[in-house]
Enzyme design. Structure first.
Site, PDB file in Angstrom:
ATOM      1  N   LYS A  28      17.987  -2.883  12.265  1.00  0.00           N
ATOM      2  CA  LYS A  28      17.558  -1.789  13.138  1.00  0.00           C
ATOM      3  C   LYS A  28      17.886  -2.010  14.621  1.00  0.00           C
ATOM      4  CE  LYS A  28      13.816   0.078  10.305  1.00  0.00           C
ATOM      5  NZ  LYS A  28      12.428   0.505  10.265  1.00  0.00           N
ATOM      6  N   ASP A  77      11.021   6.863  12.407  1.00  0.00           N
ATOM      7  CA  ASP A  77       9.759   6.239  11.943  1.00  0.00           C
ATOM      8  C   ASP A  77       8.566   6.874  12.657  1.00  0.00           C
ATOM      9  OD1 ASP A  77      10.583   4.406  10.063  1.00  0.00           O
ATOM     10  OD2 ASP A  77      10.855   2.782  11.496  1.00  0.00           O
TER      11      ASP A  77
HETATM   12  P1  NDP Z   1       7.138  -6.122  11.326  1.00  0.00           P
HETATM   13  O1  NDP Z   1       7.407  -7.353  10.536  1.00  0.00           O
HETATM   14  O2  NDP Z   1       8.083  -5.705  12.403  1.00  0.00           O
HETATM   15  O3  NDP Z   1       5.684  -6.258  12.024  1.00  0.00           O
HETATM   16  C1  NDP Z   1       4.548  -6.626  11.296  1.00  0.00           C
HETATM   17  C2  NDP Z   1       3.313  -6.498  12.162  1.00  0.00           C
HETATM   18  O4  NDP Z   1       2.178  -6.672  11.337  1.00  0.00           O
HETATM   19  C3  NDP Z   1       3.213  -7.526  13.265  1.00  0.00           C
HETATM   20  O5  NDP Z   1       2.621  -6.930  14.389  1.00  0.00           O
HETATM   21  C4  NDP Z   1       2.284  -8.591  12.666  1.00  0.00           C
HETATM   22  O6  NDP Z   1       1.521  -9.272  13.635  1.00  0.00           O
HETATM   23  C5  NDP Z   1       1.346  -7.697  11.880  1.00  0.00           C
HETATM   24  N1  NDP Z   1       0.652  -8.325  10.748  1.00  0.00           N
HETATM   25  C6  NDP Z   1       1.172  -8.681   9.542  1.00  0.00           C
HETATM   26  N2  NDP Z   1       0.207  -9.123   8.726  1.00  0.00           N
HETATM   27  C7  NDP Z   1      -0.962  -9.056   9.428  1.00  0.00           C
HETATM   28  C8  NDP Z   1      -2.315  -9.377   9.142  1.00  0.00           C
HETATM   29  N3  NDP Z   1      -2.686  -9.867   7.952  1.00  0.00           N
HETATM   30  N4  NDP Z   1      -3.241  -9.167  10.100  1.00  0.00           N
HETATM   31  C9  NDP Z   1      -2.907  -8.672  11.305  1.00  0.00           C
HETATM   32  N5  NDP Z   1      -1.624  -8.362  11.649  1.00  0.00           N
HETATM   33  C10 NDP Z   1      -0.686  -8.539  10.728  1.00  0.00           C
HETATM   34  O7  NDP Z   1       6.949  -4.976  10.240  1.00  0.00           O
HETATM   35  P2  NDP Z   1       7.093  -3.386  10.458  1.00  0.00           P
HETATM   36  O8  NDP Z   1       6.431  -3.030  11.725  1.00  0.00           O
HETATM   37  O9  NDP Z   1       8.488  -2.980  10.243  1.00  0.00           O
HETATM   38  O10 NDP Z   1       6.256  -2.833   9.215  1.00  0.00           O
HETATM   39  C11 NDP Z   1       4.834  -2.891   9.204  1.00  0.00           C
HETATM   40  C12 NDP Z   1       4.343  -2.125   7.974  1.00  0.00           C
HETATM   41  O11 NDP Z   1       4.659  -0.741   8.122  1.00  0.00           O
HETATM   42  C13 NDP Z   1       4.991  -2.564   6.648  1.00  0.00           C
HETATM   43  O12 NDP Z   1       3.994  -2.651   5.665  1.00  0.00           O
HETATM   44  C14 NDP Z   1       5.950  -1.429   6.335  1.00  0.00           C
HETATM   45  O13 NDP Z   1       6.133  -1.272   4.940  1.00  0.00           O
HETATM   46  C15 NDP Z   1       5.199  -0.241   6.925  1.00  0.00           C
HETATM   47  N6  NDP Z   1       6.070   0.881   7.256  1.00  0.00           N
HETATM   48  C16 NDP Z   1       5.707   2.121   6.791  1.00  0.00           C
HETATM   49  C17 NDP Z   1       6.462   3.215   7.071  1.00  0.00           C
HETATM   50  C18 NDP Z   1       6.067   4.543   6.524  1.00  0.00           C
HETATM   51  O14 NDP Z   1       6.887   5.472   6.573  1.00  0.00           O
HETATM   52  N7  NDP Z   1       4.839   4.718   6.054  1.00  0.00           N
HETATM   53  C19 NDP Z   1       7.690   3.112   7.897  1.00  0.00           C
HETATM   54  C20 NDP Z   1       7.945   1.775   8.403  1.00  0.00           C
HETATM   55  C21 NDP Z   1       7.165   0.694   8.069  1.00  0.00           C
HETATM   56  P3  NDP Z   1       2.107 -10.525  14.477  1.00  0.00           P
HETATM   57  O15 NDP Z   1       3.047  -9.930  15.504  1.00  0.00           O
HETATM   58  O16 NDP Z   1       0.898 -11.095  15.106  1.00  0.00           O
HETATM   59  O17 NDP Z   1       2.790 -11.415  13.492  1.00  0.00           O
END
Ligand code: NDP
Length: 283
Positions: free
Chosen positions: A71, A107
């Site tokens: 991306k 998104d």
């Molecule tokens: P990234 O890997 O870029 O970011 C993940 C984020 O989640 C980070 O901020 C991370 O925190 C946080 N995180 C992960 N696990 C935990 C936890 N247990 N507790 C607190 N914070 C947590 O992923 P994306 O942003 O690309 O995706 C995030 C979610 O969104 C995914 O599940 C994806 O499937 C979903 N999604 C849904 C879409 C839709 O159309 N509905 C579209 C795009 C994504 P830290 O920075 O502290 O590690």
């Protein structure tokens, strides 16, 4: 008139990409509209992205979706970017306009469309976002562009959270701030829309939930989840118990696919058919 056997091509580049369900949804829409379009789910390794983007032009593809890990890395291969894509610094959809590649990020637009469809407007709203990854960045930028007044970012990783809060302040008219994620963190008073943009709760870890104080969710907050598998997450179930209105992640996913469909075909998307196709995938 001579028959045309050539299909118009769209698809997704990613790695891994095998479990990406978007193709099912787009193909259902092409078929419903009688369009000779195809959506190809293609594994592209990071080192092959430049060549893959050349192939978009060579094959005259109408466009392509990009998913992990492409991306951000795709930006040098594009000719133009939308306002949201410029702010976010990431693209999930490319449209081939007569050989010029235009980068968009749908998104956040999908999220905003789903929120509006649920009857919640963004103008002047105070928003709290859990997470600061790709989904959170796209949602924050689009909420700010749609008139939200304040966005609080709560994220475990401080640097990433602060960076997103600063991005909102510097690149949009919305106020952005960062709140440290301590265990059982309280949702800030005055929050009108709360969004889980972390991956906590995504299948197979369906019992996981963001570590917040659920009693700080009040009934006048609209609570949204980006997690779409399962659609009814523990986070949403607990928010509903507090009397909050809830919006699940399926709406965001399908509306994003609908936006892509329109950007590539120029036609209105058959939303109900796309929703049905998506629901079947997660039954
Ligand atoms: P990234 O890997 O870029 O970011 C993940 C984020 O989640 C980070 O901020 C991370 O925190 C946080 N995180 C992960 N696990 C935990 C936890 N247990 N507790 C607190 N914070 C947590 O992923 P994306 O942003 O690309 O995706 C995030 C979610 O969104 C995914 O599940 C994806 O499937 C979903 N999604 C849904 C879409 C839709 O159309 N509905 C579209 C795009 C994504 P830290 O920075 O502290 O590690």
């Amino acid at each position: 008139m001579a028959k045309n056997y050539r299909a118009e091509l769209t698809g997704v580049f990613g790695d891994p990409v095998d479990d990406n369900p978007t193709g099912v949804v787009e193909e259902a829409a092409f078929s419903a509209k009688g369009l000779n379009y195809r959506y190809l789910t293609i594994r592209v390794l990071p080192e092959d992205l430049e060549d893959a983007m050349k192939s978009v032009r060579i094959f005259g593809m109408k466009g392509i979706n990009l998913t992990m890990p492409h991306k951000v890395k795709v930006l040098p291969y594009l000719d133009e970017l939308s306002e949201a894509a410029k702010i976010i610094g990431a693209v999930n959809t490319v449209i081939n306009k007569n050989g010029r590649l235009y980068g968009e990020n749908t998104d956040g637009k999908g999220f905003v469309a789903a929120l509006k469809a649920s009857g919640t407007e963004l103008s002047g709203k105070k928003i709290t976002i859990l997470g600061a990854g790709g989904a959170a960045r796209a949602i924050a930028a689009e909420c700010a562009l749609n008139g939200a007044s304040d966005i609080v970012i709560i994220n475990r990783n401080k640097e990433r959270g602060q960076e997103l809060a600063q991005l909102i302040c510097h690149k949009t008219k919305c106020a952005g701030s960062y709140l440290e994620w301590k265990s059982q963190v309280q949702i800030p008073r005055g929050t009108e829309i709360l969004i889980n943009a972390t991956s906590a709760g995504f299948s197979p870890n369906i019992k996981d939930k963001p570590d917040i104080d659920y009693s700080s969710i009040t009934e006048n907050i609209c609570v949204c989840d980006v997690v779409f598998n399962p659609a009814e997450t523990v986070f949403l179930t607990k928010a509903a118990k507090q009397g909050a209105k809830i919006v699940n992640g399926l709406g965001m996913l399908v509306r994003q696919a609908a936006l892509n469909f329109t950007l590539w075909t120029g036609e209105e998307a058959p939303l109900a058919i796309m929703e049905e196709a998506l629901k079947k995938e997660f039954q």
